[in-house]
Design a protein around this motif. Structure first.
Motif, mmCIF file in Angstrom:
data_model
loop_
_atom_site.group_PDB
_atom_site.id
_atom_site.type_symbol
_atom_site.label_atom_id
_atom_site.label_comp_id
_atom_site.label_asym_id
_atom_site.label_seq_id
_atom_site.Cartn_x
_atom_site.Cartn_y
_atom_site.Cartn_z
ATOM 1 N N VAL A 107 0.859 -1.183 0.000
ATOM 2 C CA VAL A 107 0.000 0.000 0.000
ATOM 3 C C VAL A 107 0.901 1.241 0.000
ATOM 4 C CG1 VAL A 107 -1.800 1.286 1.226
ATOM 5 C CG2 VAL A 107 -1.802 -1.229 1.279
ATOM 6 N N ALA A 108 0.878 1.985 -1.102
ATOM 7 C CA ALA A 108 1.696 3.199 -1.196
ATOM 8 C C ALA A 108 0.886 4.406 -0.742
ATOM 9 C CB ALA A 108 2.171 3.391 -2.632
ATOM 10 N N THR A 109 1.590 5.450 -0.313
ATOM 11 C CA THR A 109 0.935 6.703 0.080
ATOM 12 C C THR A 109 1.527 7.835 -0.754
ATOM 13 O OG1 THR A 109 2.573 7.142 1.810
ATOM 14 C CG2 THR A 109 0.595 5.916 2.460
ATOM 15 N N ASP A 110 0.729 8.860 -0.979
ATOM 16 C CA ASP A 110 1.158 9.973 -1.838
ATOM 17 C C ASP A 110 0.301 11.187 -1.508
ATOM 18 O OD1 ASP A 110 2.797 10.576 -4.414
ATOM 19 O OD2 ASP A 110 0.808 11.402 -4.801
ATOM 20 N N ALA A 111 0.898 12.376 -1.600
ATOM 21 C CA ALA A 111 0.139 13.587 -1.267
ATOM 22 C C ALA A 111 -0.785 14.034 -2.395
ATOM 23 C CB ALA A 111 1.093 14.712 -0.894
ATOM 24 N N GLY A 112 -0.813 13.309 -3.514
ATOM 25 C CA GLY A 112 -1.839 13.637 -4.485
ATOM 26 C C GLY A 112 -1.426 13.796 -5.923
ATOM 27 N N VAL A 119 -7.397 4.295 -3.244
ATOM 28 C CA VAL A 119 -8.396 3.689 -2.340
ATOM 29 C C VAL A 119 -8.602 4.627 -1.148
ATOM 30 C CG1 VAL A 119 -7.892 1.304 -2.976
ATOM 31 C CG2 VAL A 119 -6.671 2.318 -1.047
ATOM 32 N N ASN A 120 -9.841 4.703 -0.675
ATOM 33 C CA ASN A 120 -10.083 5.553 0.494
ATOM 34 C C ASN A 120 -9.790 4.753 1.779
ATOM 35 O OD1 ASN A 120 -12.327 3.950 1.000
ATOM 36 N ND2 ASN A 120 -13.762 5.412 0.110
ATOM 37 N N TYR A 121 -9.859 5.441 2.902
ATOM 38 C CA TYR A 121 -9.483 4.805 4.162
ATOM 39 C C TYR A 121 -10.421 3.676 4.553
ATOM 40 C CZ TYR A 121 -5.520 7.726 5.087
ATOM 41 O OH TYR A 121 -4.283 8.302 5.012
ATOM 42 N N LYS A 122 -11.695 3.820 4.216
ATOM 43 C CA LYS A 122 -12.670 2.782 4.550
ATOM 44 C C LYS A 122 -12.282 1.466 3.858
ATOM 45 C CE LYS A 122 -17.698 2.255 4.817
ATOM 46 N NZ LYS A 122 -17.931 1.095 3.952
ATOM 47 N N LEU A 123 -12.005 1.553 2.566
ATOM 48 C CA LEU A 123 -11.620 0.356 1.818
ATOM 49 C C LEU A 123 -10.277 -0.182 2.326
ATOM 50 C CD1 LEU A 123 -12.148 -1.692 -0.389
ATOM 51 C CD2 LEU A 123 -11.218 -0.075 -2.061
ATOM 52 N N ALA A 124 -9.360 0.727 2.619
ATOM 53 C CA ALA A 124 -8.041 0.299 3.124
ATOM 54 C C ALA A 124 -8.200 -0.473 4.442
ATOM 55 C CB ALA A 124 -7.129 1.503 3.307
ATOM 56 N N ARG A 125 -9.131 -0.013 5.289
ATOM 57 C CA ARG A 125 -9.361 -0.742 6.551
ATOM 58 C C ARG A 125 -9.961 -2.128 6.301
ATOM 59 N NH1 ARG A 125 -10.564 4.447 8.414
ATOM 60 N NH2 ARG A 125 -12.768 4.166 7.981
ATOM 61 N N GLU A 126 -10.779 -2.233 5.273
ATOM 62 C CA GLU A 126 -11.340 -3.549 4.912
ATOM 63 C C GLU A 126 -10.255 -4.497 4.406
ATOM 64 O OE1 GLU A 126 -15.644 -1.593 3.742
ATOM 65 O OE2 GLU A 126 -14.585 -2.770 2.224
ATOM 66 N N ILE A 127 -9.337 -3.945 3.616
ATOM 67 C CA ILE A 127 -8.215 -4.759 3.120
ATOM 68 C C ILE A 127 -7.400 -5.292 4.300
ATOM 69 C CG2 ILE A 127 -6.031 -4.662 1.828
ATOM 70 C CD1 ILE A 127 -7.488 -2.403 0.103
ATOM 71 N N ILE A 128 -7.139 -4.395 5.245
ATOM 72 C CA ILE A 128 -6.370 -4.777 6.437
ATOM 73 C C ILE A 128 -7.124 -5.821 7.261
ATOM 74 C CG2 ILE A 128 -5.607 -3.898 8.694
ATOM 75 C CD1 ILE A 128 -4.905 -1.275 7.042
ATOM 76 N N ALA A 129 -8.439 -5.633 7.368
ATOM 77 C CA ALA A 129 -9.262 -6.552 8.160
ATOM 78 C C ALA A 129 -9.354 -7.939 7.527
ATOM 79 C CB ALA A 129 -10.661 -5.965 8.351
ATOM 80 N N SER A 130 -8.992 -8.048 6.244
ATOM 81 C CA SER A 130 -9.087 -9.339 5.548
ATOM 82 C C SER A 130 -7.951 -10.278 5.923
ATOM 83 C CB SER A 130 -9.105 -9.112 4.037
ATOM 84 O OG SER A 130 -7.812 -8.747 3.584
ATOM 85 N N ALA A 152 2.639 -0.657 -6.954
ATOM 86 C CA ALA A 152 2.003 -0.971 -5.661
ATOM 87 C C ALA A 152 0.633 -1.609 -5.895
ATOM 88 C CB ALA A 152 1.848 0.297 -4.839
ATOM 89 N N ASP A 153 0.185 -2.421 -4.961
ATOM 90 C CA ASP A 153 -1.147 -3.023 -5.069
ATOM 91 C C ASP A 153 -2.230 -1.970 -4.903
ATOM 92 O OD1 ASP A 153 -0.391 -5.873 -5.319
ATOM 93 O OD2 ASP A 153 0.533 -5.486 -3.372
ATOM 94 N N TYR A 154 -2.011 -1.040 -3.979
ATOM 95 C CA TYR A 154 -2.995 0.025 -3.732
ATOM 96 C C TYR A 154 -2.256 1.339 -3.477
ATOM 97 C CZ TYR A 154 -6.214 -3.840 -2.936
ATOM 98 O OH TYR A 154 -6.962 -4.980 -3.080
ATOM 99 N N LEU A 155 -2.930 2.417 -3.839
ATOM 100 C CA LEU A 155 -2.447 3.756 -3.487
ATOM 101 C C LEU A 155 -3.508 4.380 -2.588
ATOM 102 C CD1 LEU A 155 -0.563 6.194 -3.746
ATOM 103 C CD2 LEU A 155 -1.843 6.857 -5.805
ATOM 104 N N LEU A 156 -3.108 4.760 -1.394
ATOM 105 C CA LEU A 156 -4.042 5.338 -0.427
ATOM 106 C C LEU A 156 -4.346 6.789 -0.815
ATOM 107 C CD1 LEU A 156 -5.387 4.358 2.176
ATOM 108 C CD2 LEU A 156 -3.357 5.128 3.424
ATOM 109 N N GLU A 157 -5.586 7.208 -0.603
ATOM 110 C CA GLU A 157 -5.949 8.596 -0.943
ATOM 111 C C GLU A 157 -5.116 9.574 -0.115
ATOM 112 O OE1 GLU A 157 -10.026 9.367 0.026
ATOM 113 O OE2 GLU A 157 -9.782 8.827 2.127
ATOM 114 N N PRO A 158 -4.858 10.775 -0.642
ATOM 115 C CA PRO A 158 -4.072 11.762 0.103
ATOM 116 C C PRO A 158 -4.822 12.196 1.360
ATOM 117 C CG PRO A 158 -4.422 12.465 -2.184
ATOM 118 C CD PRO A 158 -5.295 11.275 -1.954
ATOM 119 N N ILE A 159 -4.079 12.728 2.303
ATOM 120 C CA ILE A 159 -4.681 13.280 3.519
ATOM 121 C C ILE A 159 -5.147 14.695 3.249
ATOM 122 C CG2 ILE A 159 -4.190 14.115 5.870
ATOM 123 C CD1 ILE A 159 -2.102 11.789 6.002
ATOM 124 N N PHE A 160 -6.432 14.914 3.392
ATOM 125 C CA PHE A 160 -6.916 16.284 3.442
ATOM 126 C C PHE A 160 -7.507 16.495 4.821
ATOM 127 C CE2 PHE A 160 -6.694 15.761 -1.138
ATOM 128 C CZ PHE A 160 -6.054 16.941 -1.491
#
Lengths: 188, 188
Positions: A107-112, A119-130, A152-160
């Motif tokens: 899971v990569a992170t990027d400022a945008g 992927v948003n945080y909700k989906l990212a938490r589901e991936i982690i919960a799996s 990367a498998d997923y790119l996490l949405e930027p933090i706003f």
């Protein structure tokens, strides 16, 4: 569920959008190690291909894990002992595979700036919960090179936060990301 | 709703539980100013009673607000221009009262040693939503002196991530606190 954190110093961008190796920042190691301990990451990989930079990071760690720092501050020792210094992301992924018996989801992170689907945080938490093993990668300097983000498998949405200003340090961005992903009580 | 952030260097504890003036840390100013901009704080008060430490903080700010740093990084300029350097918490509270026409509610933060009754994040968000002016105070070194915490209107509950380890830097603790209090999308 086990997860790992990567702090990437190459390949990342400089201010002009050129690919560079960024320098080890002492407080990045401390802050991310303390976050890793707080959110129960299995390890924090400090990724830098330059031998002298690896040596610097290792020297900092030794001071706190087995040197004078270990006596001075036991809490810091616990955190800093989570750090492994490796030359490449591939080396960290291979080590995690050895430990866990499976290749971690990256899971990569990027400022945008990256164009990849996020992927948003909700989906990212589901991936982690799996119950898959996850590696969460944070870039230093002006962020992770897009060639690596593409892999990367997923790119996490930027933090706003509240404004559209999203120029946080990697230390504070990692804090917010880990709290959003792992804290049970963040909203209670 | 408007809120302010205070970064307190006195009165705080050292490792031995003695009251000290802590030193200005360059990256604290940068990280907290960038957080202030991200979460739309009205100002960030850097509170330190020592003249030479105030001068150091002001010199750092000048570099980024009107010196070479302002040309080098416009985003950083926007963040650093939110900083005011003041000698005491009282001075910052008086300035906020002048600006807002009301005394702000003082919300202190602490990693857990203080005995005062704590408010959880849910309640803290309700206080903020009630449209009062709020000052959120973060301590440096080993945390805010208990005499000062006693005077605060509220003490926010400590940050626990997943483990019971709560030894974060003020930079990352402030990031998590502000995101939990102000981010609309933290859990979406």
């Amino acid at each position: 569920m086990s997860f790992y954190i990567g702090l990437l110093h190459y390949p990342v961008y400089n201010k002009r959008g050129e690919i560079i190796v960024s320098a080890i920042t002492n407080l990045d190691l401390h802050d991310l190690a303390r976050l890793a301990k707080t959110y129960k990451a299995s390890r924090l990989y400090v990724i830098n291909p330059l031998i002298d930079q690896q040596d610097l990071a290792k020297r900092i760690c030794r001071h706190w894990v087995s040197g004078y720092g270990a006596k001075y501050n036991k809490d810091r020792q616990k955190a800093m002992s989570l750090i492994s210094v490796v030359p490449t992301l591939e080396a960290s992924m291979a080590e995690i595979k050895d430990i866990e018996g499976e290749t971690p989801i990256l899971v990569a992170t990027d400022a945008g700036k990256a164009k990849k689907q996020k992927v948003n945080y909700k989906l990212a938490r589901e991936i982690i919960a799996s119950n898959r093993v996850v590696m969460i990668l944070f870039g230093t300097a002006w962020g992770i090179a897009k060639e690596l983000i593409r892999k990367a498998d997923y790119l996490l949405e930027p933090i706003f936060g509240v404004s559209n200003y999203n120029h946080l340090s990697v230390r504070t961005a990692a804090a917010i990301t880990l709290d959003r992903l792992f804290s049970q009580s963040a909203r209670s």
